[in-house]
Enzyme design. Sequence first.
Site, PDB file in Angstrom:
ATOM      1  N   ARG A 120       4.784 -53.454  21.630  1.00 23.90           N
ATOM      2  CA  ARG A 120       6.218 -53.385  21.856  1.00 23.90           C
ATOM      3  C   ARG A 120       6.596 -53.945  23.231  1.00 23.90           C
ATOM      4  NH1 ARG A 120       7.702 -47.741  21.133  1.00 23.90           N
ATOM      5  NH2 ARG A 120       7.888 -48.369  18.966  1.00 23.90           N
ATOM      6  N   TYR A 121       5.763 -53.676  24.219  1.00 20.63           N
ATOM      7  CA  TYR A 121       6.036 -54.123  25.586  1.00 20.63           C
ATOM      8  C   TYR A 121       5.213 -55.378  25.870  1.00 20.63           C
ATOM      9  CZ  TYR A 121       7.827 -49.343  26.105  1.00 20.63           C
ATOM     10  OH  TYR A 121       8.514 -48.167  25.956  1.00 20.63           O
ATOM     11  N   ARG A 124       1.357 -54.521  27.427  1.00 17.17           N
ATOM     12  CA  ARG A 124       0.474 -53.408  27.037  1.00 17.17           C
ATOM     13  C   ARG A 124       0.647 -53.095  25.551  1.00 17.17           C
ATOM     14  NH1 ARG A 124       4.948 -52.044  29.726  1.00 17.17           N
ATOM     15  NH2 ARG A 124       5.980 -50.017  29.512  1.00 17.17           N
ATOM     16  N   CYS A 133      -6.588 -35.310  13.728  1.00 17.17           N
ATOM     17  CA  CYS A 133      -6.479 -34.541  14.975  1.00 17.17           C
ATOM     18  C   CYS A 133      -7.231 -33.223  14.784  1.00 17.17           C
ATOM     19  CB  CYS A 133      -5.012 -34.218  15.281  1.00 17.17           C
ATOM     20  SG  CYS A 133      -4.024 -35.651  15.747  1.00 17.17           S
ATOM     21  N   CYS A 137       0.399 -30.859  15.198  1.00 19.87           N
ATOM     22  CA  CYS A 137       1.662 -30.420  15.779  1.00 19.87           C
ATOM     23  C   CYS A 137       2.751 -30.616  14.722  1.00 19.87           C
ATOM     24  CB  CYS A 137       2.006 -31.246  17.014  1.00 19.87           C
ATOM     25  SG  CYS A 137       0.647 -31.427  18.185  1.00 19.87           S
ATOM     26  N   CYS A 140       5.068 -33.718  14.768  1.00 18.24           N
ATOM     27  CA  CYS A 140       4.345 -34.971  15.024  1.00 18.24           C
ATOM     28  C   CYS A 140       5.191 -36.197  14.697  1.00 18.24           C
ATOM     29  CB  CYS A 140       3.062 -35.011  14.193  1.00 18.24           C
ATOM     30  SG  CYS A 140       2.160 -36.575  14.366  1.00 18.24           S
ATOM     31  N   ARG A 142       4.127 -39.120  14.328  1.00 11.24           N
ATOM     32  CA  ARG A 142       3.371 -40.039  13.474  1.00 11.24           C
ATOM     33  C   ARG A 142       2.894 -39.334  12.202  1.00 11.24           C
ATOM     34  NH1 ARG A 142       0.468 -42.163  18.072  1.00 11.24           N
ATOM     35  NH2 ARG A 142       2.336 -43.237  18.801  1.00 11.24           N
ATOM     36  N   ASP A 301      11.518 -36.749  18.945  1.00  8.13           N
ATOM     37  CA  ASP A 301      11.850 -37.881  18.078  1.00  8.13           C
ATOM     38  C   ASP A 301      12.509 -37.411  16.781  1.00  8.13           C
ATOM     39  OD1 ASP A 301      10.846 -39.778  19.839  1.00  8.13           O
ATOM     40  OD2 ASP A 301       8.810 -39.649  19.005  1.00  8.13           O
ATOM     41  N   ASP A 338      12.522 -41.941  23.354  1.00  4.16           N
ATOM     42  CA  ASP A 338      11.869 -43.077  22.709  1.00  4.16           C
ATOM     43  C   ASP A 338      12.879 -43.554  21.660  1.00  4.16           C
ATOM     44  OD1 ASP A 338       9.988 -44.977  22.001  1.00  4.16           O
ATOM     45  OD2 ASP A 338       8.329 -43.540  21.940  1.00  4.16           O
ATOM     46  N   LYS A 345      10.599 -46.494  25.298  1.00  2.04           N
ATOM     47  CA  LYS A 345      10.975 -45.299  26.052  1.00  2.04           C
ATOM     48  C   LYS A 345      12.065 -45.649  27.064  1.00  2.04           C
ATOM     49  CE  LYS A 345       6.276 -43.601  25.583  1.00  2.04           C
ATOM     50  NZ  LYS A 345       5.682 -44.837  25.020  1.00  2.04           N
TER      51      LYS A 345
HETATM   52  C1  LIG Z   1       4.438 -45.165  25.057  1.00  6.62           C
HETATM   53  C2  LIG Z   1       4.002 -46.481  24.647  1.00  6.62           C
HETATM   54  C3  LIG Z   1       3.346 -47.326  25.538  1.00  6.62           C
HETATM   55  C4  LIG Z   1       3.066 -46.938  26.973  1.00  6.62           C
HETATM   56  O1  LIG Z   1       4.254 -46.818  27.686  1.00  6.62           O
HETATM   57  P1  LIG Z   1       4.229 -46.426  29.245  1.00  6.62           P
HETATM   58  O2  LIG Z   1       5.673 -46.266  29.606  1.00  6.62           O
HETATM   59  O3  LIG Z   1       3.565 -47.551  29.955  1.00  6.62           O
HETATM   60  O4  LIG Z   1       3.457 -45.167  29.356  1.00  6.62           O
HETATM   61  C5  LIG Z   1       2.974 -48.577  25.094  1.00  6.62           C
HETATM   62  N1  LIG Z   1       3.232 -48.982  23.848  1.00  6.62           N
HETATM   63  C6  LIG Z   1       3.891 -48.202  22.963  1.00  6.62           C
HETATM   64  C7  LIG Z   1       4.165 -48.718  21.601  1.00  6.62           C
HETATM   65  C8  LIG Z   1       4.284 -46.923  23.328  1.00  6.62           C
HETATM   66  O5  LIG Z   1       4.900 -46.126  22.440  1.00  6.62           O
END
Ligand SMILES: *Cc1c(COP(=O)(O)O)cnc(C)c1O
Length: 388
Positions: A120-121, A124, A133, A137, A140, A142, A301, A338, A345
Amino acid sequence: MYPIDKKENWFTGKGHWSSIADEEWFNWKWQIRNRLTHKEHFQEYIQLTDNEIKGFDIAQNKLSVSVTPYFFNLIDPNNPNCPIRKQIIPTGSESIISDGEFSDPVGEENTMPVPGIVHRYPDRVLFLVTSTCASYCRYCTRSRLVSNAQNYDFHPSLEAGFEYIENNNSIRDVLISGGDPLLLSDNKIHYILNRLRKIDHIEFVRIGSRIPVFLPQRITDNLLSIFKEQENLWVSIHVNHPQECTEELYNTCRKLVCSGIPLGNQTVLLKGINDKTNIMKSLIHRLMMMKVKPYYLYQCDLIEGSAHFRTDPSVGLKIISELRGYTTGYSIPQFVIDAPGGGGKIPINPDYILKYDNEEILLKNYEGEIYSYPSNTNPLPKESFLIP
Ligand SMILES: *Cc1c(COP(=O)(O)O)cnc(C)c1O
């Protein structure tokens, strides 16, 4: 107020299982084998409410029930509103699907280039490596794939994930999650970490896990030695309530930190569980005592059947405003939503800025007093700090 942040008073011990030998109790495989999964099993120790009994009937097609004996002991058997109980014992309320709820509330399926990788980002990825798990929870996010109660049949190909990461050199950070990655075997965890370490552009790796909270016995000397080898590993745990901060969790965090792992914590804001400032304050103080940095506080969520867990976002904002200034800045998590649909987020903060123009930035401090700071030295254009 929880007057018992002193560690001497934290729960420890075998509780309902006092007749079990230590070798078994401290063996994580014994804990896994002896998880409570059926209502009759729970009824040996606590009286289930009618709503909970209904919950067990729907759980098998929604999200499995499973609780380690260790974590079950943290339930107060005499309190039907026990904050531990509500997190892991299902209720009939989970069958009520409200408007605006989704099976994939944060839109992960739309950004999954290969099964298991959520990209998504720009720099990362989230790497989902398992669907199981130690305990489940009830809120959850997911639950569509975790525990496989909804027949998602999640089988991530680890190799396809590694290849995707290898071929995208903008990825510098991998967050390993699931399910709970620490439920995999030592060998598999070792393999995943070493495989990622070989990829040149990966700067650091995080594991998101609730194992230290549900099953601290899993953090064995062998696992710690695997972690110790990694130069760039962080672990995020998931604690929601001060009652989860036991002697066992304390010792586990200590061992992780001594193995060179920085620890963060993610908390989900949950109605009737941790939606009061005094509870949140006690939680973050205990986390700090365990060398765990409170990282995120999540607005719950919009997962299907979670209305009974959700507070209005204003509740989280109020809690943050009652922490900032009143306690250690280091201990205050970032409150985030989120975004539904896959926006990622988004931080939400109490408003401390009253006015910002070419002359001054007018600010309110935590006690509501007003202060001015001049802004007329080379102000940047608004576009440079407003989100585009
Ligand atoms: C939470 C998340 C991350 C990590 O986000 P940070 O703000 O860097 O902790 C990366 N990818 C996805 C899809 C996420 O949900």
